[in-house]
Design a protein around this motif. Structure first.
Motif, short mmCIF file in Angstrom:
data_model
loop_
_atom_site.label_atom_id
_atom_site.label_comp_id
_atom_site.label_asym_id
_atom_site.label_seq_id
_atom_site.Cartn_x
_atom_site.Cartn_y
_atom_site.Cartn_z
N LEU A 83 0.85 -1.14 -0.02
CA LEU A 83 0.16 0.07 -0.09
C LEU A 83 0.91 1.44 -0.01
O LEU A 83 0.81 2.38 -0.77
N THR A 84 2.17 1.32 0.69
CA THR A 84 2.70 2.60 1.02
C THR A 84 3.67 2.66 -0.24
O THR A 84 3.73 3.58 -0.92
N PHE A 135 1.41 3.68 -3.29
CA PHE A 135 1.05 4.96 -3.46
C PHE A 135 2.21 5.89 -3.61
O PHE A 135 2.24 6.83 -4.50
N GLN A 136 3.42 5.66 -3.04
CA GLN A 136 4.44 6.51 -3.32
C GLN A 136 5.03 6.43 -4.78
O GLN A 136 5.57 7.42 -5.20
N ASN A 171 6.21 12.81 -3.54
CA ASN A 171 5.58 11.11 -3.17
C ASN A 171 4.66 11.11 -1.97
O ASN A 171 4.54 10.20 -1.41
N TYR A 172 4.06 12.21 -1.44
CA TYR A 172 3.16 12.15 -0.57
C TYR A 172 1.78 12.47 -0.78
O TYR A 172 0.73 12.52 -0.15
N PHE A 230 -2.51 10.40 1.35
CA PHE A 230 -2.53 8.80 1.70
C PHE A 230 -3.71 8.59 2.48
O PHE A 230 -4.08 7.35 2.11
N LEU A 231 -4.06 9.25 3.25
CA LEU A 231 -5.50 8.85 4.03
C LEU A 231 -6.63 8.93 3.04
O LEU A 231 -7.39 7.86 3.20
N PHE A 244 -6.30 7.87 -0.08
CA PHE A 244 -6.16 7.04 -0.76
C PHE A 244 -6.66 5.76 -0.05
O PHE A 244 -7.18 4.79 -0.58
N LEU A 245 -6.27 5.57 1.24
CA LEU A 245 -6.59 4.71 2.23
C LEU A 245 -8.17 4.32 2.00
O LEU A 245 -8.51 3.13 1.98
N ILE A 288 -9.15 2.28 -0.87
CA ILE A 288 -8.74 1.02 -0.54
C ILE A 288 -9.69 0.23 0.61
O ILE A 288 -10.03 -0.99 -0.03
#
Lengths: 104, 104
Positions: A17-18, A21-22, A31-32, A76-77, A79-80, A83
């Motif tokens: 996942l990390t 995303f990056q 990349n954030y 990222f949150l 994006f999660l 998911i």
């Protein structure tokens, strides 16, 4: 030589996942955060089986819904949350496909 | 023979999340809910690298915080909140480890 145990399925998943995303977020140097272009690239590559049968406006609506702070990008949150939504859909499909499964 | 493309990293991850949850949740016959015992089994097996250095009360506190509907068990959405929290921690660690990374 010391024995290094291989990662569990969940550890591998957290790493994926990390890393994924990056990988996509880093295409324009940051990349954030996922720009809309990077999000479309992610969806059409990593989730092509999902996007290929969708109405062209679906991805636009997804970005708008996921972008909870309305900055036109996805952190990222956010994006999660995508998911989690997809995983919930997989889980629900499984439960529907197993009608004999005991439920309250 | 028709060519079947292998799943992407994200597709594999979605499959893992649902399969691992169902594996542990199904130990008492209901594979749509994690009892506290099943949660502890999951944590001590799949995330042993995380749990082995923790205070014994940490897992109890995690269950209480994750169990948003206070039914003493974790459903799949509550489980996904755990995964999101862990993924956020991994992502934050990465950003801290890369101080030269451009940020707003």
């Amino acid at each position: 030589m010391a024995k290094v145990s291989s990662p569990t399925e969940i550890e591998r998943c957290l790493e994926s996942l990390t890393a994924v995303f990056q990988k996509y977020a880093g295409k324009d140097g940051y990349n954030y955060i996922l720009s809309k272009t990077e999000f479309l690239s992610f969806m059409n590559t990593e989730l092509a089986a999902f996007t290929k049968n969708q109405d062209p406006g679906v991805l636009d609506r997804m970005v708008k819904r996921l972008d909870t702070n309305s900055d036109g990008q996805l952190d990222f949150l956010e994006f999660l949350n995508l998911i989690s939504g997809l995983a919930m859909a997989c889980h629900d499909s499984f439960l529907k496909a197993v009608p004999s499964q005991k439920q309250i």
